[in-house]
Design an enzyme around this catalytic site. Structure first.
Site, PDB file in Angstrom:
ATOM      1  CG  HIS A 367      -6.293  24.307  40.612  1.00 58.90           C
ATOM      2  ND1 HIS A 367      -5.405  23.355  39.771  1.00 58.90           N
ATOM      3  CD2 HIS A 367      -6.268  25.034  39.244  1.00 58.90           C
ATOM      4  CE1 HIS A 367      -4.955  23.531  38.747  1.00 58.90           C
ATOM      5  NE2 HIS A 367      -5.567  24.965  38.460  1.00 58.90           N
ATOM      6  CB  CYS A 680     -12.046  37.957  35.685  1.00 56.63           C
ATOM      7  SG  CYS A 680     -11.016  37.334  34.441  1.00 56.63           S
TER       8      CYS A 680
END
Length: 755
Positions: A367, A680
């Site tokens: 992240h 994606c």
């Protein structure tokens, strides 16, 4: 201590007096070796200092020939002194000349000495030199004597690290206080950053080394250990996690270390030699780090992180410092260095001054990597011990395209990278010139290039890159950087801002994808053996319908009188999709009853990232309005290879036949059912990956904003017909020698495509 005059405490007091005297560096060293020799009843005491060229130079001696000082130089693989330095371990011998590593240097006159005790001079686990005592008599030095010499070496380390010895060094042979280092890690975020080190968790600097009152220092140590244990217990009770995302099992390991009697005994023993409590902790930490840095067992190396964190916490307790460092007043061109960190921590820094990020942990799909790419800074991860190698303010270069890191680089390296930065700037200018050109290939195929986003800072990238829209908006990032669950009004505000920024361009919102490795600090999470395969994403949403329905409600209200695209993550069965889509229908019905304005159109799709969907494609295509392939998880699950585990993450190629065959099947089934499909994942953000995807039939890609220019430039020169003929042949008949990736690179070179 056998034969010692006064013991280590007397020696430390005398050393402190010598350190305070207004004398030259050489005079100070000469006095120190005399003191040590006298205290240990040794006939020889010598100090060897590691130089920037990697050799060890004799800087001072009592007992050997004085003309050898600054003349005797050893390689790190030469002699017992070299062995002590390279292994960072003490060597204690009653007959040194019988050891296979013994190397005779006639200029020193040491052939008459038999017993040998050498200890490394360590700082933060890094070797700065070697301290040696010798005697003519054949004897083994006692544990107390070895302990005393190690304690003395710690004082020597501070003297070397202070830079005092540079004044007596030969040009080009200065002490390796800050050696130039070239390291290679994993590229996390593209870009090149030249700047200066800022430690995310600055190492505690121990300035007061020698104790005035040992009993007082032992009490300080005991009190801080008690406070540390209470702190860790509280963290476990609250299931709290640090910025770096450590899970409960790590905190359990911390707690076990904090109660480990062997570790505590070593701490008390170090303080008992006359060190302050914090210096004792630092010494034990440095010794342990030096040993563990040289082991190959991955489990033992991982424990190094636990010990580092624990020792740093203990030192901060002792020195009354906060665990969280101040983040204000960043220098210009700051390069942030951390063991690990979360996305919220990165966003706390002033992004106008932040140029790069270096992590000991963290892969391309972590992240913090996603946020680094979003805010446009170069990032490299998986650099072993980087936080222990750097000092605040060190010049450093981070190459986020190759994973190379240059610490304290030479001037020619800086010049070369400066030219690369200028070249990248010119290339970026060329890409910006392509911003308004339609993304149409050489043979007339239109490919929609969209961006991945998840934060407000991403939104300007739509206009800056000329993107066709947002192909993936990660709604979970808002939840991950918040200290409490975002209210519906806060979600509504974000989604409305995203749609306003996109204007008439499409935005695909992925519903909350948390759980697994994406832990929300305010959400109770049960430990799972395999979190990536556990209670996460759509599974959590279906089991916690209140959470999912509130997000859907915010999305529907934000898209009033506009088009809305909602996508569900980690769907494994058609039944899961049906259940999730029914929630949208119920929320639409509720809004109609309350006479809220509704979206003009709602399209509902799903991520294809769980391999089970590959065998349900026809049924799935008949239900959805669109598909989007999440190549990161799909590749991970296809090969059963954790993308966050460095030992297996690069074991399989995303451009191999199994992956490409799965992608080709998805494209073919979607086209047969008349439904659009986008990819994606990270595969789309590299020109070679985009080349393969377009050749397979994808006509919509969602990628990192910084990658859009390079991908568009490649597509404008691409003849899709040629590429399609090649890729389908390679997928159906994989090459016996070489790889598909290599064949695509050869094709690109022949076609003049820039990868």
């Amino acid at each position: 201590m056998r034969g010692a005059l006064g013991g280590p405490r007397v020696l430390l007091r005398r050393l402190r007096e010598v350190m305070a005297e207004p004398v030259s560096a050489q005079e100070r060293l000469d006095k120190i070796v005399v003191l040590i020799a006298a205290n240990m009843v040794a006939e020889v005491c010598s100090v060897y200092v590691l130089r920037v060229d990697g050799t060890l130079e004799l800087y001072a001696t009592e007992g050997l020939k004085h003309e050898a000082v600054h003349q005797t130089v050893l390689r790190q693989d030469e002699g017992l002194v070299g062995l002590v330095a390279s292994e960072a371990n003490p060597i204690n011998l009653s007959e040194a000349q019988a050891h296979p590593a013994f190397a005779y240097r006639p200029e020193t006159g040491e052939e008459i000495y038999h017993s040998f005790l050498g200890v490394p001079i360590l700082r933060a686990g890094n070797t700065l030199g070697v301290l040696v005592v010798q005697n003519r008599a054949r004897r083994t030095y006692s544990e107390e004597e070895e302990e005393a010499l190690q304690t003395t070496a710690m004082v020597m380390a501070e003297m070397i690290a202070s830079g005092e010895l540079s004044s007596i060094a030969k040009p080009g042979a200065e002490p390796a206080i800050k050696p130039r280092l070239h390291m290679t890690g994993t590229a996390l975020a593209d870009g090149i950053a030249l700047g200066h080190v800022v430690l995310h968790e600055p190492r505690v600097t121990v300035k007061n080394v020698i104790a005035d009152d040992v009993q007082k220092e032992l009490k300080r140590l005991d009190d801080s250990i008690t406070a540390l244990r209470a702190d860790l217990d509280l963290m476990l009770e609250r299931r709290d996690v640090a910025d770096g995302g450590e899970h409960r099992e790590v905190l359990d390991a911390y707690r076990s270390f904090a109660h480990d009697q062997g570790w505590l005994h070593r701490l008390r023993e170090a303080v008992g030699t006359g060190l302050t409590a914090e210096a004792g902790v630092e010494r034990v930490q440095s010794d342990t780090r030096a040993r563990m840095l040289r082991v190959t067992d991955p489990y033992l190396r991982e424990r190094l992180h636990d010990l580092d964190d624990l020792a740093n916490r203990l030192m901060r307790h002792l020195m009354g410092q906060d665990h969280a460092p101040p983040r204000e007043q960043l220098p210009d061109n700051a390069i942030l260095v951390a063991r690990s960190m979360g996305p919220a921590a990165l966003l706390d820094y002033d992004r106008r001054k932040l140029r790069g990020l270096l992590l000991e942990e963290g892969g391309p799909t972590s992240h913090v990597s996603i946020v680094a790419r979003a805010i446009g800074i170069a990032a490299v991860g998986e650099i072993d011990n980087i936080s222990g190698l750097v000092e605040p303010g060190d010049p450093i270069i981070v190459d986020g395209s190759t994973g190379d890191v240059h610490l304290r680089p030479a001037s020619d390296i800086e010049v070369a990278y400066g030219e690369r930065v200028k070249l990248r700037a010119r290339r970026q200018a060329q890409y910006r010139a392509l911003r308004d050109r339609p993304s149409v290939t050489k043979d007339g195929q239109h490919v929609a290039l969209m961006i991945n986003a998840g934060l407000l800072v991403d939104l300007p990238h739509i206009a800056e890159t000329g993107a066709a829209g947002i192909g993936l908006f990660r709604t979970e990032l808002q939840f991950m950087i918040a200290t409490e669950m975002p209210r519906i009004s806060e979600q509504l505000s974000l989604y409305r801002a995203v749609l306003d920024s996109a204007g008439d361009k499409p935005v695909t919102f992925r519903t909350l994808d948390v759980g697994g490795d994406k832990i929300l600090p305010y959400m109770r999470a049960e430990p799972e053996e395999n979190p990536a395969l556990g209670w996460r994403a759509i599974r959590l949403g279906l089991d916690r319908p209140g959470l999912m329905r509130s997000q859907i409600r915010a999305l529907l209200q934000a898209a009033a009188e506009r088009e809305l695209r909602i996508m569900f993550p980690m769907v494994a069965t058609c039944a899961e999709f049906d259940e999730a889509k029914a929630m949208i229908e119920r929320e639409l019905t509720a809004l109609r009853r309350r006479r809220h304005k509704l979206p003009d159109r709602v399209e509902v799709g799903t991520m294809v990232e769980v391999p089970s969907l590959l065998f349900q494609l026809d049924a799935l295509v008949s239900r959805v309005d669109f598909l989007s392939v999440g190549s990161n998880d799909l590749v991970q699950f296809l090969f059963a290879a954790d993308r966050g585990n460095r030992r297996v993450a690069d074991r399989f190629d995303a451009l191999s036949a199994p992956v490409l065959r799965a992608l080709m099947n998805i494209v073919d089934r979607a086209k047969a059912g008349g439904k659009p499909v986008t990819l994606c994942g990270e595969l789309a953000s590299k020109p070679i990956g985009a080349l393969a995807l377009v050749a397979l039939g994808f006509r919509a890609l969602s990628l990192t904003p910084s990658a859009l220019g390079a991908v568009k430039a490649m597509l404008l020169d691409l003849d899709v017909g040629k590429a399609e003929a090649l890729i389908r042949t390679l997928v159906e008949n994989p090459p016996h020698s070489g790889t598909i990736r290599e064949r695509l690179e050869q094709f690109a070179a022949a076609e003049g495509l820039q990868l």
